[in-house]
Write a protein that holds these residues in place. Structure first.
Motif, PDB file in Angstrom:
ATOM      1  N   ALA A   1      33.946  53.764  67.255  1.00 29.44           N
ATOM      2  CA  ALA A   1      33.166  54.354  68.327  1.00 29.44           C
ATOM      3  C   ALA A   1      32.187  53.348  68.898  1.00 29.44           C
ATOM      4  O   ALA A   1      31.865  52.326  68.280  1.00 29.44           O
ATOM      5  CB  ALA A   1      32.413  55.587  67.833  1.00 29.44           C
ATOM      6  N   TRP A   2      31.720  53.649  70.101  1.00 29.81           N
ATOM      7  CA  TRP A   2      30.643  52.914  70.736  1.00 29.81           C
ATOM      8  C   TRP A   2      29.492  53.862  71.034  1.00 29.81           C
ATOM      9  O   TRP A   2      29.708  54.976  71.515  1.00 29.81           O
ATOM     10  CB  TRP A   2      31.101  52.259  72.041  1.00 29.81           C
TER      11      TRP A   2
ATOM     12  N   VAL B   1      28.971  57.115  73.208  1.00 28.06           N
ATOM     13  CA  VAL B   1      29.612  56.755  74.462  1.00 28.06           C
ATOM     14  C   VAL B   1      31.095  57.081  74.438  1.00 28.06           C
ATOM     15  O   VAL B   1      31.626  57.702  75.355  1.00 28.06           O
ATOM     16  CB  VAL B   1      29.401  55.264  74.787  1.00 28.06           C
ATOM     17  N   ALA B   2      31.783  56.635  73.397  1.00 32.12           N
ATOM     18  CA  ALA B   2      33.225  56.825  73.313  1.00 32.12           C
ATOM     19  C   ALA B   2      33.684  56.701  71.872  1.00 32.12           C
ATOM     20  O   ALA B   2      33.071  55.993  71.076  1.00 32.12           O
ATOM     21  CB  ALA B   2      33.962  55.800  74.182  1.00 32.12           C
ATOM     22  N   THR B   3      34.767  57.391  71.551  1.00 29.90           N
ATOM     23  CA  THR B   3      35.367  57.310  70.224  1.00 29.90           C
ATOM     24  C   THR B   3      36.869  57.127  70.354  1.00 29.90           C
ATOM     25  O   THR B   3      37.477  57.511  71.358  1.00 29.90           O
ATOM     26  CB  THR B   3      35.103  58.572  69.388  1.00 29.90           C
TER      27      THR B   3
ATOM     28  N   VAL C   1      21.412  48.809  74.949  1.00 30.60           N
ATOM     29  CA  VAL C   1      22.023  48.075  73.855  1.00 30.60           C
ATOM     30  C   VAL C   1      23.201  48.897  73.366  1.00 30.60           C
ATOM     31  O   VAL C   1      23.055  50.085  73.067  1.00 30.60           O
ATOM     32  CB  VAL C   1      21.038  47.817  72.704  1.00 30.60           C
ATOM     33  N   TYR C   2      24.355  48.272  73.296  1.00 29.16           N
ATOM     34  CA  TYR C   2      25.568  48.955  72.880  1.00 29.16           C
ATOM     35  C   TYR C   2      25.909  48.587  71.441  1.00 29.16           C
ATOM     36  O   TYR C   2      25.905  47.408  71.077  1.00 29.16           O
ATOM     37  CB  TYR C   2      26.730  48.598  73.807  1.00 29.16           C
ATOM     38  N   TYR C   3      26.205  49.596  70.642  1.00 25.75           N
ATOM     39  CA  TYR C   3      26.505  49.422  69.230  1.00 25.75           C
ATOM     40  C   TYR C   3      27.900  49.943  68.910  1.00 25.75           C
ATOM     41  O   TYR C   3      28.267  51.031  69.346  1.00 25.75           O
ATOM     42  CB  TYR C   3      25.516  50.195  68.353  1.00 25.75           C
ATOM     43  N   CYS C   4      28.647  49.183  68.136  1.00 24.81           N
ATOM     44  CA  CYS C   4      29.903  49.726  67.638  1.00 24.81           C
ATOM     45  C   CYS C   4      29.665  50.388  66.293  1.00 24.81           C
ATOM     46  O   CYS C   4      28.743  50.032  65.547  1.00 24.81           O
ATOM     47  CB  CYS C   4      30.998  48.661  67.543  1.00 24.81           C
TER      48      CYS C   4
END
Length: 121
Positions: A35-36, A48-50, A92-95
């Motif tokens: 995911a993000w 955000v998305a999976t 900030v985007y995290y995985c």
């Protein structure tokens, strides 16, 4: 023992595109859900998305139709293709990854360090 390394963040003009990558390393037997998430300073982190191990995807309404999540199991990598970016996407985007370390063990959850995405108007 599982590490997630993110890359691809940066500065982009509104309407532009950017692709984020997150690669898992360490002792990993398999990876389940990937995911993000994203977070602005002072705000809660939001999903955000999976993408599941079978390739099923889900998106937040705010990014649906603009972002695409994908994965490369051989490379242990998850991607986030972002298009038609707006200033509202600045964060900030995290995985985030559910990974199984060895056969027969339950999956554990891991976070990347985050990568900054800034969209200028």
């Amino acid at each position: 023992q599982v590490q997630l390394v993110e890359s691809g963040g940066g500065l982009v003009q509104a309407g532009g595109s950017l692709r984020l990558s997150c690669t898992a390393s360490g002792s990993i037997f398999s990876i389940n859900r990937m995911a993000w998430y994203r977070q602005d300073p002072g705000n809660q982190r939001e999903l955000v998305a999976t993408i599941t191990s079978s390739g099923s995807t889900n998106y937040a309404d705010s990014v649906k139709g603009r972002f695409t999540i994908s994965r490369d199991n051989a490379k242990k990598t998850v991607y986030l293709q972002m298009s038609r970016l707006t200033s509202e996407d600045t964060a900030v985007y995290y995985c985030n990854v559910d990974a199984v370390r060895s056969f027969g063990r339950a999956a554990a959850n891991y976070w990347g360090q985050g990568t900054q995405v800034t969209v200028s108007s």
